[in-house]
Design a protein around this motif. Structure first.
Motif, mmCIF file in Angstrom:
data_model
loop_
_atom_site.group_PDB
_atom_site.id
_atom_site.type_symbol
_atom_site.label_atom_id
_atom_site.label_comp_id
_atom_site.label_asym_id
_atom_site.label_seq_id
_atom_site.Cartn_x
_atom_site.Cartn_y
_atom_site.Cartn_z
ATOM 1 N N LYS A 159 0.818 -1.208 0.000
ATOM 2 C CA LYS A 159 0.000 0.000 0.000
ATOM 3 C C LYS A 159 0.854 1.262 0.000
ATOM 4 C CE LYS A 159 -3.759 -2.281 2.548
ATOM 5 N NZ LYS A 159 -4.576 -2.270 3.780
ATOM 6 N N GLU A 160 1.950 1.268 0.714
ATOM 7 C CA GLU A 160 2.814 2.438 0.818
ATOM 8 C C GLU A 160 3.998 2.313 -0.132
ATOM 9 O OE1 GLU A 160 1.962 0.562 3.328
ATOM 10 O OE2 GLU A 160 0.691 1.743 4.664
ATOM 11 N N PRO A 161 4.648 3.425 -0.463
ATOM 12 C CA PRO A 161 5.816 3.349 -1.349
ATOM 13 C C PRO A 161 7.072 2.857 -0.655
ATOM 14 C CG PRO A 161 5.392 5.634 -0.755
ATOM 15 C CD PRO A 161 4.253 4.835 -0.195
ATOM 16 N N PHE A 162 7.087 2.799 0.674
ATOM 17 C CA PHE A 162 8.266 2.355 1.408
ATOM 18 C C PHE A 162 8.025 0.954 1.942
ATOM 19 C CE2 PHE A 162 5.519 5.018 4.000
ATOM 20 C CZ PHE A 162 5.215 4.185 5.064
ATOM 21 N N ARG A 163 9.058 0.373 2.563
ATOM 22 C CA ARG A 163 8.980 -0.962 3.160
ATOM 23 C C ARG A 163 9.313 -0.868 4.647
ATOM 24 N NH1 ARG A 163 7.060 -0.826 -1.050
ATOM 25 N NH2 ARG A 163 7.430 -2.138 -2.889
ATOM 26 N N TRP A 164 9.149 -1.969 5.372
ATOM 27 C CA TRP A 164 9.265 -1.919 6.830
ATOM 28 C C TRP A 164 10.710 -1.801 7.303
ATOM 29 C CZ3 TRP A 164 8.241 -7.303 9.477
ATOM 30 C CH2 TRP A 164 8.981 -8.282 8.832
ATOM 31 N N ASP A 165 11.702 -1.957 6.433
ATOM 32 C CA ASP A 165 13.095 -1.781 6.824
ATOM 33 C C ASP A 165 13.692 -0.495 6.251
ATOM 34 O OD1 ASP A 165 12.969 -2.591 4.229
ATOM 35 O OD2 ASP A 165 14.387 -4.247 4.403
ATOM 36 N N GLN A 166 12.847 0.453 5.853
ATOM 37 C CA GLN A 166 13.303 1.727 5.299
ATOM 38 C C GLN A 166 12.746 2.858 6.160
ATOM 39 O OE1 GLN A 166 11.811 1.656 1.310
ATOM 40 N NE2 GLN A 166 13.102 -0.070 0.684
ATOM 41 N N ARG A 167 13.638 3.750 6.620
ATOM 42 C CA ARG A 167 13.231 4.863 7.476
ATOM 43 C C ARG A 167 13.739 6.175 6.877
ATOM 44 N NH1 ARG A 167 15.701 3.623 13.065
ATOM 45 N NH2 ARG A 167 17.338 2.740 11.737
ATOM 46 N N LEU A 168 12.979 7.227 7.116
ATOM 47 C CA LEU A 168 13.279 8.558 6.583
ATOM 48 C C LEU A 168 13.583 9.504 7.740
ATOM 49 C CD1 LEU A 168 13.358 10.736 4.330
ATOM 50 C CD2 LEU A 168 10.875 10.967 4.617
#
Length: 854
Positions: A159-168
């Motif tokens: 659903k989101e453009p990121f994944r659970w191991d990516q942080r901003l």
């Protein structure tokens, strides 16, 4: 291998200067370099991968991607310029798509088969911006919006453009242009109110509002500490709150509290031996797999894990594997630690993971450590309260020989487990010592159509990844200006020789303009477009010239007008043509690329010379090699020598014998040079050939015992004396004013009637020896190249060995040197074949001597 992606704001607002005298873009570049220096102190930084993305449109905005080196990253960082708009939404989407390029190819997301925390590719995006308004080609925006469409295949599965191991994480520069009298906040770095802050919190990161250089350094040190291997999970409470304990009574608070819902990370520690995380059990999906469904429902980037506050007993069975993950400090971990109950746990669930029931079955539990310094998430088999007692009975009671009643209970349990747990359960049973409890033909949960769909997406993602990696670093082709169409075939006025007279006539200072000259024809001219990104033309707008450069530009224009005979207008001085920046002064390779191709050498046999600074007469060393005895062997003998010099050091004689290190010869089968009979010169070439054959046959005497070492040395000395006599004869001929080559050519004009002199047998033998040496040298180079190639295809080596010229001794010495070369590269199979080949030569020589003795 953590991935560190730096997203640098290159909008025009980054040109504003702080009270330090530097622009925001320069501060951002310095922040990246400082971050790299701080990170390099950690030994784990050796596996880091750095990427660089700017606010330009893709693919020009991707400055350094998956295949670019660290040197390219630093070069692109220094070359960033603050031009354009603050299109942070599009740039963030580009950054996420760049990180997700290879996830479908590697299968790291494991769609439809559970979420494996140990399958991760940790990435941190560090965005450095000034927090100004979000601008794009469509206008100014107050909120951050990421584009919904993306060319990346498989993006619809999340659903989101990121994944659970990516942080901003974002560094918002708020450094004022003048020194502020207000003191800096001491409590810490506050969050920034810019639109990027909610995006950071959604991914599990945060934003920093930077007001000074000291605060910026403090933020960079904090970011370096946040480079951890882990995944982000949403923990939410289900059911009532826990009652207060006797050790730590807690006041009851009604309403939602901070520990009821936490969006934090669990640390996935790598194995200290292999450096790769190892795990056994997945976190279940939020749906039950349907064998008849042709597609998969999209999953959330972060799994929603529910925890029940009912105290339970932690269960661990010996020989049954489990996974243990530490939670990041949060209000939830603080609340659990304050309860001081290390011997109780809270079960965790994933909604809709079971076939029946909304909450599902427990797949693990939260438990405080015995020392009460952290909280751990234990991931167990699905519905572990049922399966762990069964496995305990299997080990302790039944001794891995289960009865029918136990098998029936185990089969009933398997019906309540999602099918994708079968693979992990089979591995666990194999580790326990019971590999035959599960059938190999059990389905693992995905239908054939879903599997085909995932394979198709993987192939498309591979093609897209190759395309994006190939487009990195390539600038977009700039469109040319508007070309003016010429309506006549005449030359442009600027190219005419009487351009000065025509110019005076137009201005009224000279005679009238001839009728055949039309001033409205401008062949080759272009109208500049409004887009500033286009390549600048030769003629610029006078308003674009800085005030300090007006006089210089005026002198250039005057020079172009006065030098009307030159067809090409000059836009630079002669001095400026030779003014090169210091960073480009040593870039000689780019200069050679733009130079025209040089003419071929007059003498192709001469070695190619390298055009280098300081030493233009340096020879190319690629055509030379050094063997084990430090002897230089060139590609073709005789290159680079003067006409009067000999190409061989011994005048074409037998090369000096070197000791062979072959195992065959160390066992007492050393080959001794044969006795050489006295040389008898003949006048006929046919008799010379017969003499050489007789000489070779006389050497192959099978009844002759190996001569001792002193006798072989005498034979070598006798050969050297004979060669010295030949060299003295040649030197005496050259001292009389004639070279050795003159014996084969006609004389001068006064000696045209002299009889033609044919070479003597001795000279003919020397010529043949010299040719054989040249051929053997070329064969040595070719065989050495074949030895250095990987693999075990040695047919070409033995084909080249059969082409060796010379006597038996020469061939044996040549073969021994090839064996030593193969020993250098540890080619054991080739050494055995070469030794067999050497033994065949000995046997063939002995058989020939035996026949001659008869």
């Amino acid at each position: 291998m953590p991935v560190l992606l730096f997203l640098i704001d290159t909008s025009a607002s980054m040109n504003q200067r702080s009270h330090l005298g530097t622009s925001y873009l320069d501060i951002a570049k310095g922040a990246v370099e400082t971050f790299l220096k701080l990170r390099s102190r950690d030994p784990a930084s050796r596996g880091d991968r750095y990427m660089l993305v700017s606010f330009e449109e893709a693919p020009a905005g991707i400055k350094a991607g998956w295949k670019e080196s660290h040197a390219t990253f630093m070069t692109e960082l220094r070359n960033l310029q603050a031009v354009g708009l603050t299109s942070i939404g599009q740039s963030l989407r580009t950054a996420f798509d760049l990180l997700n390029l290879n996830r479908l190819v590697s299968g790291i997301d494991n769609y439809g088969q559970g979420r494996n925390p140990f399958f991760l590719e940790p990435a941190i995006i560090v965005a450095i911006t000034d927090g100004s308004k979000l601008t794009s080609s469509s206008g100014v925006h107050d909120e951050l919006h990421l584009p919904l469409t993306t060319p990346l295949p498989g993006s619809e599965l999340t659903k989101e453009p990121f994944r659970w191991d990516q942080r901003l994480f974002s560094l918002v520069l708020r450094i004022p242009g003048h020194t502020s009298p207000d003191p800096e906040p001491i409590a810490g770095v506050p969050l920034d109110p810019s639109p990027i802050t909610p995006m950071c919190e959604v991914t599990g990161g945060r934003s920093y509002s930077v007001f000074s250089q000291r605060m910026l350094n403090q933020c960079l040190e904090s970011l370096v500490q946040k480079i951890q291997s882990g995944v982000v999970i949403n923990f939410e409470k289900t059911g009532p709150d826990p009652p207060p304990t006797e050790d730590c009574p807690i006041e009851l608070k009604y309403g939602p509290q901070s520990w009821h819902s936490c969006h934090k990370m669990i640390y996935v520690r790598p194995n200290p031996k292999t450096g790769v995380p190892v795990g056994h059990w997945p976190i279940p999906e939020s749906f039950w797999p349907d064998q008849n469904s042709p597609t998969l429902p999209p999953r959330a980037a972060h799994p929603q894990v529910k925890f029940s506050c009912v105290d339970s007993e932690p269960m661990v069975v010996d020989k049954v594997p489990f996974d243990k993950y530490e939670l990041e400090p949060s209000p939830l971990t603080q609340y659990i630690l304050e309860r001081k109950s290390p011997h109780t746990c809270w079960q965790v669930f994933v909604c809709n993971s079971a076939k029946y029931g909304d909450l599902g079955q427990p797949f693990g539990y939260l438990k405080a450590s015995t020392a009460l310094n952290c909280v751990n998430l234990f991931v167990m088999p699905y519905n572990y309260p049922v399966v762990l007692p069964l496995l305990d009975d299997l080990i302790t009671v039944h001794k891995f020989k289960p009865p029918a009643k136990w098998r029936q209970s185990f089969e009933n349990y398997l019906k309540t487990v999602p099918p994708y747990y079968i693979t992990a359960l089979r591995k666990a049973l194999r580790m326990m010592g019971a590999p035959n409890l599960l059938a190999d033909n059990m389905e693992y949960g995905l239908s054939y159509s879903v599997v085909s769909y995932l394979k198709k997406l993987s192939q498309q993602a591979k093609i897209e990844a190759d395309r994006v990696c190939a487009s990195v670093g390539k600038k977009a082709a700039l469109e040319g200006g508007i070309k003016l169409r010429c309506r006549s075939s005449a030359l442009s006025l600027a190219h005419r020789k009487d351009f000065t007279q025509l110019l005076h006539s137009i201005m009224g200072d000279g005679p009238a303009l001839p009728m055949e000259a039309n001033t409205k024809e401008f062949a080759g001219f272009q109208l500049a477009a409004l887009n500033k990104a286009l390549k600048p033309q030769g003629l610029r707008n006078p308003y674009d010239i800085p005030r300090s450069h007006l006089l210089d530009q005026l002198s250039r224009m005057r020079r172009n007008l006065l030098h009307a005979g030159v067809c090409i207008l000059k836009g630079q001085d002669q001095d400026q043509l030779h003014s090169v920046p210091i960073a480009q002064m040593g870039n000689y390779q780019d200069f050679l690329k733009h130079c025209p191709s040089p003419l071929r050498e007059a003498d192709p046999d001469q070695p190619k010379r390298l055009h280098t600074f300081g030493n233009p007469f340096k020879l190319d060393k690629k055509a030379m090699m050094v063997d084990e005895a430090d002897e230089f062997v060139t590609g073709t003998q005789g290159k680079g020598k003067r006409p009067g010099e000999s190409s061989s050091p011994a005048g074409g004689g037998v090369p000096k014998r070197r000791r062979c290190m072959s195992p065959l010869l160390r066992l007492g089968r050393a080959y001794t040079p044969p006795k050489t009979p006295p040389r008898t010169p003949d006048n006929d070439e046919t008799e010379l050939g017969n003499h050489i054959n007789n000489h070779l046959e006389s050497n192959l005497d099978s009844d002759e015992e190996p001569s001792p070492a002193p006798e072989s040395e005498l034979i070598q000395q006798r050969n050297l004396l004979q060669l010295d006599e030949v060299e003295n004869q040649e030197n005496s001929v050259q001292e009389n004013g004639q070279s050795s080559d003159s014996e084969f050519s006609l004389g001068s004009e006064g000696e045209e009637e002299a009889p033609r002199r044919y070479p003597s047998p001795c000279q003919l033998k020397m010529i043949r020896n010299q040719e054989s040496q040249e051929l053997n040298s070329e064969l040595r180079v070719l065989i050495t190249k074949e030895i250095r190639k990987p693999g075990r295809r040695y047919e070409k080596i033995f084909y080249l060995l059969k082409q060796i010229q010379g006597s038996l001794e020469t061939r044996l010495i040549f073969l021994q040197s090839i064996i030593k070369e193969a020993a250098r590269f540890k080619k054991r199979v080739l050494i055995e074949q070469l030794e067999n080949f050497l033994e065949e030569i000995h046997l063939r020589a002995n058989s020939m001597n035996h026949l001659d003795g008869l």
